[in-house]
Design a protein around this motif. Sequence first.
Motif, PDB file in Angstrom:
ATOM      1  N   VAL A  46       0.837  -1.207   0.000  1.00 59.29           N
ATOM      2  CA  VAL A  46       0.000   0.000   0.000  1.00 59.29           C
ATOM      3  C   VAL A  46       0.869   1.252   0.000  1.00 59.29           C
ATOM      4  CG1 VAL A  46      -1.754   1.320   1.238  1.00 59.29           C
ATOM      5  CG2 VAL A  46      -1.885  -1.177   1.211  1.00 59.29           C
ATOM      6  N   ASP A  49       2.697   1.932  -3.261  1.00 62.91           N
ATOM      7  CA  ASP A  49       1.798   2.421  -4.319  1.00 62.91           C
ATOM      8  C   ASP A  49       1.316   3.846  -4.042  1.00 62.91           C
ATOM      9  OD1 ASP A  49       2.103   0.108  -5.701  1.00 62.91           O
ATOM     10  OD2 ASP A  49       0.112  -0.709  -5.295  1.00 62.91           O
ATOM     11  N   LEU A  50       1.114   4.174  -2.758  1.00 60.84           N
ATOM     12  CA  LEU A  50       0.699   5.541  -2.407  1.00 60.84           C
ATOM     13  C   LEU A  50       1.758   6.559  -2.817  1.00 60.84           C
ATOM     14  CD1 LEU A  50      -0.859   4.996   1.150  1.00 60.84           C
ATOM     15  CD2 LEU A  50      -2.079   5.815  -0.872  1.00 60.84           C
ATOM     16  N   TYR A  54      -0.837   8.565  -5.345  1.00 60.25           N
ATOM     17  CA  TYR A  54      -1.613   8.590  -4.095  1.00 60.25           C
ATOM     18  C   TYR A  54      -3.111   8.407  -4.332  1.00 60.25           C
ATOM     19  CZ  TYR A  54      -3.530  10.004   0.373  1.00 60.25           C
ATOM     20  OH  TYR A  54      -4.240  10.024   1.549  1.00 60.25           O
ATOM     21  N   GLN A  56      -4.947   7.495  -6.962  1.00 58.57           N
ATOM     22  CA  GLN A  56      -5.382   6.265  -7.630  1.00 58.57           C
ATOM     23  C   GLN A  56      -5.337   5.083  -6.661  1.00 58.57           C
ATOM     24  OE1 GLN A  56      -3.225   5.309 -11.199  1.00 58.57           O
ATOM     25  NE2 GLN A  56      -4.277   3.354 -11.489  1.00 58.57           N
ATOM     26  N   THR A  57      -4.309   5.064  -5.795  1.00 61.68           N
ATOM     27  CA  THR A  57      -4.188   3.971  -4.813  1.00 61.68           C
ATOM     28  C   THR A  57      -5.318   4.021  -3.796  1.00 61.68           C
ATOM     29  OG1 THR A  57      -1.778   3.997  -5.050  1.00 61.68           O
ATOM     30  CG2 THR A  57      -2.674   2.900  -3.095  1.00 61.68           C
ATOM     31  N   ASN A  60      -8.524   2.740  -5.454  1.00 63.36           N
ATOM     32  CA  ASN A  60      -8.504   1.292  -5.724  1.00 63.36           C
ATOM     33  C   ASN A  60      -8.054   0.471  -4.517  1.00 63.36           C
ATOM     34  OD1 ASN A  60      -9.257   1.607  -8.477  1.00 63.36           O
ATOM     35  ND2 ASN A  60      -7.168   2.249  -8.946  1.00 63.36           N
ATOM     36  N   TYR A  61      -8.138   1.062  -3.344  1.00 65.79           N
ATOM     37  CA  TYR A  61      -7.607   0.450  -2.111  1.00 65.79           C
ATOM     38  C   TYR A  61      -8.179  -0.945  -1.850  1.00 65.79           C
ATOM     39  CZ  TYR A  61      -6.166   0.342   2.850  1.00 65.79           C
ATOM     40  OH  TYR A  61      -5.609   0.017   4.056  1.00 65.79           O
ATOM     41  N   ASN A  64      -7.188  -3.615  -5.222  1.00 63.26           N
ATOM     42  CA  ASN A  64      -5.825  -3.877  -5.692  1.00 63.26           C
ATOM     43  C   ASN A  64      -5.181  -5.097  -5.054  1.00 63.26           C
ATOM     44  OD1 ASN A  64      -5.809  -1.840  -7.520  1.00 63.26           O
ATOM     45  ND2 ASN A  64      -4.369  -0.515  -6.445  1.00 63.26           N
ATOM     46  N   TYR A  66      -4.631  -5.633  -1.809  1.00 60.10           N
ATOM     47  CA  TYR A  66      -3.787  -5.357  -0.644  1.00 60.10           C
ATOM     48  C   TYR A  66      -4.177  -6.212   0.557  1.00 60.10           C
ATOM     49  CZ  TYR A  66      -2.623  -1.123  -3.327  1.00 60.10           C
ATOM     50  OH  TYR A  66      -2.234  -0.254  -4.301  1.00 60.10           O
ATOM     51  N   SER A  79       3.449   7.349   3.856  1.00 60.82           N
ATOM     52  CA  SER A  79       3.830   7.660   2.474  1.00 60.82           C
ATOM     53  C   SER A  79       4.301   9.105   2.327  1.00 60.82           C
ATOM     54  CB  SER A  79       2.659   7.394   1.520  1.00 60.82           C
ATOM     55  OG  SER A  79       1.617   8.330   1.704  1.00 60.82           O
TER      56      SER A  79
END
Length: 431
Positions: A46, A49-50, A54, A56-57, A60-61, A64, A66, A79
């Motif tokens: 996480v 990707d953040l 930031y 988009q992550t 899609n939390y 994705n 995670y 992050s």
Amino acid sequence: MLIIEKNKLGFLIILLILLSYFFGFYIREISNGAGHIDLEHHIWLVISDLKKNYFQTIVNYQNNGYGEATFPFFHSFQSFFNPATKNILYCLNNTIFNLFVIFIFYQFLKFKKIEFENNFLIILIPFILLLSPWFRSSSYWGMTENFAFFFLIPSLYYLDLLISKKISFNKNLLLTILISLTLYARQQYIFLALFHLLVLLLNNNKRELIFTIIIYSLLSLPGFYVLFTWGVFDDLSQTTSSSSSLNVKNILMNIPKISSLFFFYTIPLILINFSKFLEIFFSKKCILFFIGIFIIKLILFHDLSYSNLSGGFIVKFTQFFLFNDTKLLIFISSAFFAFIISVIKLSNYKYFLILPLIYLNLGFITTVYQEWIDPLYIFIYFLFLSKDQISNLKLDRNNTIKTLFYWEVGVLIIAFIYYHKIKDIPLFYTF
């Protein structure tokens, strides 16, 4: 220099604890059993990707892969403010950063103005946290648990002021903000917000109650907006990766498990106040309560069985040595209920109202973890309880603090042996 001269042994203990804390990081200690898994398969993915994208992550939390059950407040903080690009440096930064929890705990102990038998105990007590297996592992592996303590510690302090009606309008506003931040960090603490509102209602603070509800509602808007982007209002299963584990039916079944955790962390107090606890428990009223509750629970939980994935030390004991027979858990749960009912009139009843809320809150999920109580119990002992309760339980005495240190050292040793020797989790784990 004078304080060091007078408390050489105390400072030596602090030094040894700090050395132990950083040695644990060096050997990549995993005394909670899953820190390395959480970091490798959830948290680090996480945060990485953040840092790349930031927004988009965040959107899609839940999609994705995670598998992260906690709201991304901690991940967002890391992050932005943890510059490490390698997971080992990320963990080191987090291990150092979590030492500030000790400082915050110390500051609010000073605000509490407890009349300790030895004033140096104010400095010593916060370092008990560094012996907690769950605090240590959460630090070493960059997990989410400890982040909530930055807001939880002052929240418990101000809740005590609220119960005793010594809180100002501005401090109640601050309390509302702190509890909201605690909830964003770890959603398991929703009972704090419910307790806050309940006490305001019982204190007949209608103006502050309405104001607090409005502030909670406003502060929840960012969270609701994120939930909206996840499609939660169309599909509740998108709320968390643990949605499938949430069920109202779990609340009843988890009562013995949660009670065993409460009892486990009451044992130090029982040892220090043994004659007092014994007198209360063997009183006629308490025995009658115990018998009635025990019979009811035997009927309700006659086919009770827990998985080996969670539950804490006492649950593990019943699984290892009692062939998963849960009668000991039912006995402990009944004894705990009977004791609380027997003593509730001896103090301000409002302090006890947090217990049913914890049962409802923590019991909602299938798996209940010991890390949810340790080191939370330390904060409750010294910040949430009133000064009179602290004095009556002898929490202001040297011997009590020694007992708590011995207790956490024992818990740490058992956890270390269980996970690294019995479960054979390797030291110096890397990925």
